[in-house]
Design a protein around this motif. Structure first.
Motif, short mmCIF file in Angstrom:
data_model
loop_
_atom_site.label_atom_id
_atom_site.label_comp_id
_atom_site.label_asym_id
_atom_site.label_seq_id
_atom_site.Cartn_x
_atom_site.Cartn_y
_atom_site.Cartn_z
N ASN A 210 29.05 -12.98 25.50
CA ASN A 210 27.64 -12.96 25.87
C ASN A 210 26.94 -11.75 25.25
OD1 ASN A 210 28.42 -10.71 27.58
ND2 ASN A 210 29.13 -12.24 29.07
N ILE A 211 25.64 -11.68 25.46
CA ILE A 211 24.83 -10.59 24.89
C ILE A 211 25.24 -9.22 25.43
CG2 ILE A 211 22.50 -9.59 24.93
CD1 ILE A 211 22.73 -11.62 22.81
N PRO A 212 25.46 -9.06 26.74
CA PRO A 212 25.88 -7.73 27.23
C PRO A 212 27.16 -7.22 26.56
CG PRO A 212 25.17 -9.08 29.07
CD PRO A 212 25.22 -9.98 27.87
N GLU A 213 28.17 -8.09 26.45
CA GLU A 213 29.42 -7.68 25.83
C GLU A 213 29.20 -7.28 24.37
OE1 GLU A 213 33.19 -10.20 24.44
OE2 GLU A 213 33.05 -10.06 26.64
N LEU A 214 28.40 -8.06 23.67
CA LEU A 214 28.10 -7.77 22.27
C LEU A 214 27.29 -6.47 22.14
CD1 LEU A 214 27.78 -8.29 19.28
CD2 LEU A 214 26.13 -10.09 19.79
N THR A 215 26.34 -6.28 23.03
CA THR A 215 25.50 -5.09 22.97
C THR A 215 26.29 -3.82 23.24
OG1 THR A 215 23.60 -6.42 23.71
CG2 THR A 215 23.39 -4.04 23.86
N LEU B 116 19.29 1.24 25.57
CA LEU B 116 20.43 1.43 26.45
C LEU B 116 19.97 1.72 27.88
CD1 LEU B 116 23.40 1.81 27.06
CD2 LEU B 116 23.28 4.09 26.07
N ILE B 117 18.95 2.52 28.01
CA ILE B 117 18.40 2.81 29.34
C ILE B 117 17.80 1.55 29.95
CG2 ILE B 117 16.61 4.10 30.57
CD1 ILE B 117 17.01 6.34 28.49
N GLU B 118 17.10 0.78 29.12
CA GLU B 118 16.52 -0.49 29.58
C GLU B 118 17.60 -1.42 30.11
OE1 GLU B 118 14.08 -4.31 27.68
OE2 GLU B 118 14.98 -2.78 26.38
N ALA B 119 18.69 -1.55 29.35
CA ALA B 119 19.78 -2.43 29.76
C ALA B 119 20.45 -1.95 31.04
CB ALA B 119 20.81 -2.54 28.63
N SER B 120 20.64 -0.65 31.16
CA SER B 120 21.34 -0.11 32.33
C SER B 120 20.53 -0.30 33.61
CB SER B 120 21.63 1.39 32.12
OG SER B 120 20.45 2.14 32.10
N HIS B 121 19.20 -0.45 33.48
CA HIS B 121 18.36 -0.63 34.66
C HIS B 121 18.10 -2.10 34.99
CE1 HIS B 121 17.23 3.48 35.72
NE2 HIS B 121 17.16 3.75 34.42
N ASN B 122 18.39 -3.00 34.03
CA ASN B 122 18.02 -4.40 34.24
C ASN B 122 19.18 -5.38 34.20
OD1 ASN B 122 14.86 -4.49 34.21
ND2 ASN B 122 15.40 -3.11 32.52
N ASP B 123 20.36 -4.92 33.79
CA ASP B 123 21.48 -5.84 33.68
C ASP B 123 22.68 -5.27 34.44
OD1 ASP B 123 23.63 -7.47 32.89
OD2 ASP B 123 22.67 -7.90 30.97
N PRO B 124 23.14 -5.97 35.48
CA PRO B 124 24.29 -5.48 36.27
C PRO B 124 25.54 -5.25 35.43
CG PRO B 124 23.21 -7.32 37.38
CD PRO B 124 22.61 -7.24 36.02
N LYS B 125 25.66 -5.95 34.30
CA LYS B 125 26.85 -5.79 33.46
C LYS B 125 26.91 -4.41 32.81
CE LYS B 125 27.54 -10.69 32.35
NZ LYS B 125 26.47 -11.23 33.20
N PHE B 126 25.77 -3.72 32.82
CA PHE B 126 25.72 -2.37 32.25
C PHE B 126 25.86 -1.29 33.32
CE2 PHE B 126 24.21 -4.54 28.56
CZ PHE B 126 24.46 -3.69 27.49
N GLU B 127 26.16 -1.69 34.54
CA GLU B 127 26.28 -0.72 35.63
C GLU B 127 27.32 0.35 35.28
OE1 GLU B 127 27.03 -0.63 40.47
OE2 GLU B 127 27.38 -2.46 39.33
N ASN B 128 26.91 1.58 35.40
CA ASN B 128 27.76 2.76 35.15
C ASN B 128 28.07 3.01 33.68
OD1 ASN B 128 27.99 3.24 37.97
ND2 ASN B 128 29.71 1.82 38.10
#
Length: 221
Positions: free
Chosen positions: A72-77, A124-136
């Motif tokens: 998926n996109i999160p894993e690729l990103t 990266l900040i955007e993703a960490s605030h909007n996608d649970p897969k980027f948590e932590n």
């Protein structure tokens, strides 16, 4: 016990080492092309606008090939972020604590202002605030990237260069935070001449045991 049919075929028509090496090299080039494209797109359109279709069109790699390597996109990103940032650079000791901090934060300022790291950080900040897969992910990455400075300051405390009560995390937050503020909020120059030295002198004026001696030593050098 009879060998499996696939084993018979594999032994009958073995793949040469050279052919396997070429296939592996091509696969690595293809994966890197995708990762490089994602990094560029992150700096251009941001995380939430990226799709597999857009990536495929930009880099010329089929969607099916992309999905073969990433679910998926999160894993690729995340892989793209890691590829863009690279390993934490080695830290050569410069001498006293002030010289070490000046070296580290001049390098850090150049990295933020001139490298892809600075351009993809907002995404990266955007993703960490909007996608649970980027948590932590962001906090873990930042923690790793500042480990060299943390260990150096701890050594400075052990050697008596910093006061026993000096808070290492506060020092790092103060120095790094000022540069991140310029990158993400004001947009003013991160590598402005004298900025890093002033920030470090401000911090050491309250945390160093012998700040006056360190400043005088730097002036002589």
């Amino acid at each position: 016990m009879k060998p499996h049919k696939s084993e018979v075929l594999e032994n009958k028509f073995p793949e040469s080492g050279g052919k396997r090496a070429r296939k592996t090299t091509q696969m690595m080039r293809t994966k890197q092309a995708v990762l490089d494209t994602v990094v560029v797109l992150l700096s251009e359109i941001g995380y939430r606008a990226i799709t597999i279709e857009i990536i495929s069109q930009r880099c010329g790699v089929a969607r099916s090939t992309i999905y073969r390597h990433w679910k998926n996109i999160p894993e690729l990103t995340i892989d793209a972020f890691d590829s863009a940032i690279g390993d934490t650079p080695e830290f050569p000791e410069q001498g006293d604590v002030r010289s070490n901090l000046v070296f580290l934060y001049r390098q850090f300022g150049k990295s933020l202002s001139r490298s892809i790291w600075g351009r993809v950080l907002p995404s990266l900040i955007e993703a960490s605030h909007n996608d649970p897969k980027f948590e932590n992910y962001l906090s873990s990455m930042a923690n790793v990237r500042r480990q060299n400075a943390r260990e150096m300051l701890q050594r400075a405390k052990s050697k008596g260069e910093l006061k026993p009560e000096a808070n290492v995390e506060w020092i790092l937050d103060t120095l790094s935070g000022a540069l991140y503020h310029r990158l993400l909020i004001t947009g003013t120059a991160i590598d402005e001449p004298g900025l890093v030295d002033w920030l470090i002198d401000s911090v050491l004026s309250t945390t160093s045991v012998s700040y006056t001696h360190l400043r005088a030593h730097e002036t002589v050098l």
